[in-house]
Motif scaffolding. Sequence first.
Motif, short mmCIF file in Angstrom:
data_model
loop_
_atom_site.label_atom_id
_atom_site.label_comp_id
_atom_site.label_asym_id
_atom_site.label_seq_id
_atom_site.Cartn_x
_atom_site.Cartn_y
_atom_site.Cartn_z
N GLY A 65 -26.62 59.32 63.70
CA GLY A 65 -27.12 59.56 62.82
C GLY A 65 -28.17 58.55 62.08
N LEU A 66 -28.39 58.58 60.79
CA LEU A 66 -29.63 57.67 60.24
C LEU A 66 -29.32 56.10 60.83
N PHE A 67 -30.31 55.79 61.48
CA PHE A 67 -30.13 54.20 61.62
C PHE A 67 -30.32 53.31 60.39
N TYR A 68 -31.28 53.50 59.60
CA TYR A 68 -31.60 52.75 58.41
C TYR A 68 -30.64 52.78 57.32
N ARG B 105 -23.48 53.21 52.30
CA ARG B 105 -22.41 53.84 51.41
C ARG B 105 -21.15 53.42 52.24
N LYS B 106 -21.30 53.26 53.72
CA LYS B 106 -19.82 53.11 54.25
C LYS B 106 -20.09 51.66 54.77
N GLN B 107 -21.06 50.85 54.33
CA GLN B 107 -21.00 49.57 54.58
C GLN B 107 -20.83 49.29 56.09
N GLU B 108 -21.74 50.04 57.00
CA GLU B 108 -21.57 49.88 58.33
C GLU B 108 -22.90 49.33 58.97
N GLU B 109 -22.69 48.22 59.80
CA GLU B 109 -24.18 47.89 60.46
C GLU B 109 -24.46 48.73 61.53
N ALA B 110 -25.88 48.51 61.72
CA ALA B 110 -26.43 49.42 62.83
C ALA B 110 -26.32 48.96 64.11
N ASN B 111 -27.31 48.08 64.56
CA ASN B 111 -27.06 47.33 65.95
C ASN B 111 -26.86 45.97 65.90
N ARG B 112 -27.16 45.33 64.67
CA ARG B 112 -27.17 43.90 64.82
C ARG B 112 -26.20 43.42 63.45
N ALA C 38 -24.61 41.89 60.36
CA ALA C 38 -24.94 41.39 59.04
C ALA C 38 -26.38 41.56 58.73
N ASP C 39 -27.05 42.70 59.38
CA ASP C 39 -28.52 43.11 59.25
C ASP C 39 -28.59 44.40 58.25
N ILE C 40 -29.53 44.24 57.23
CA ILE C 40 -29.63 45.53 56.61
C ILE C 40 -30.86 46.06 57.16
N GLN C 41 -31.16 47.15 57.38
CA GLN C 41 -32.35 47.79 57.97
C GLN C 41 -32.84 48.81 56.85
N ILE C 42 -34.44 48.53 56.51
CA ILE C 42 -34.86 49.14 55.56
C ILE C 42 -36.31 49.74 56.25
N CYS C 43 -36.60 51.00 56.13
CA CYS C 43 -37.44 51.71 56.85
C CYS C 43 -38.47 52.28 55.60
N LEU C 44 -39.82 52.14 55.97
CA LEU C 44 -41.06 52.72 54.85
C LEU C 44 -41.71 53.91 55.75
#
Length: 247
Positions: free
Chosen positions: A142-145, A167-174, A176-182
């Motif tokens: 699902g959505l990576f960001y 919403r689930k406070q799950e990391e993506a692939n790194r 403690a890293d928040i992913q933001i996409c524009l």
Amino acid sequence: MKSLNFKLILVFLYLAFFISGCVTVPRQPVVQPYGIYHIVERGQTLYRIAKTYHIDVNQLMQVNKITDATQIEIGQKLFIPGVRSPLPVESYKPVSREAVRKLIGPKYRASHWRYITLHHSATLEGNAECFDRNHRSRRMGGLFYHFVIGNGTLSGDGEVEVGWRWRKQEEANRPADIQICLVGNFNKETVSSAQFDALVKLISVLREQYNVPMRNIRKHKDIEGKITECPGANFPFQRLIAELKKS
């Protein structure tokens, strides 16, 4: 005899030319599509205009020969096909810090976010929903960001969408890293003013809640081992850092 035949041929050619010149093929009437012209006002985006008139934004771009949905100007006339009267279009209102705070929600005490990584979608349009479908098809879960900031195409210009990972406070692939996409391809276009404003407020609130150091705000391409141009050559990273220091 030869002279007579030659004269007959000339007469025949003359008559053929005269008759063909008199015969006209009726033209089919050109049917002009009905519609109206909408004059762009301050704060209006192509997305909001298309949504108001219930027309697909891609069709609106095609009809008006627009290649970049973010580059419409105040006073520009847009032809809206299939419409008989103009409608009032809601103008963009800058997102407030409090609105961003509500989207993010209260601090999750069990979470220890320490990095913020910035991406561009590398597409001219998009939103969280279509990226989610794409990422699922690529088996990315699902959505990576964690957050997606729209550019006025398939979501509002500067609209902040919250992904399921946040919403689930799950990391993506790194860790403690928040992913933001524009949304946008910032090798070809620029970040809109609304996107930039929303990004500054989003990062400011995240830093406030999770104490993310300024040095840990980074572009995707700055991560060691990554071979990518993301978030694009036109991404205003230094300007962003300067604004964050002010806030």
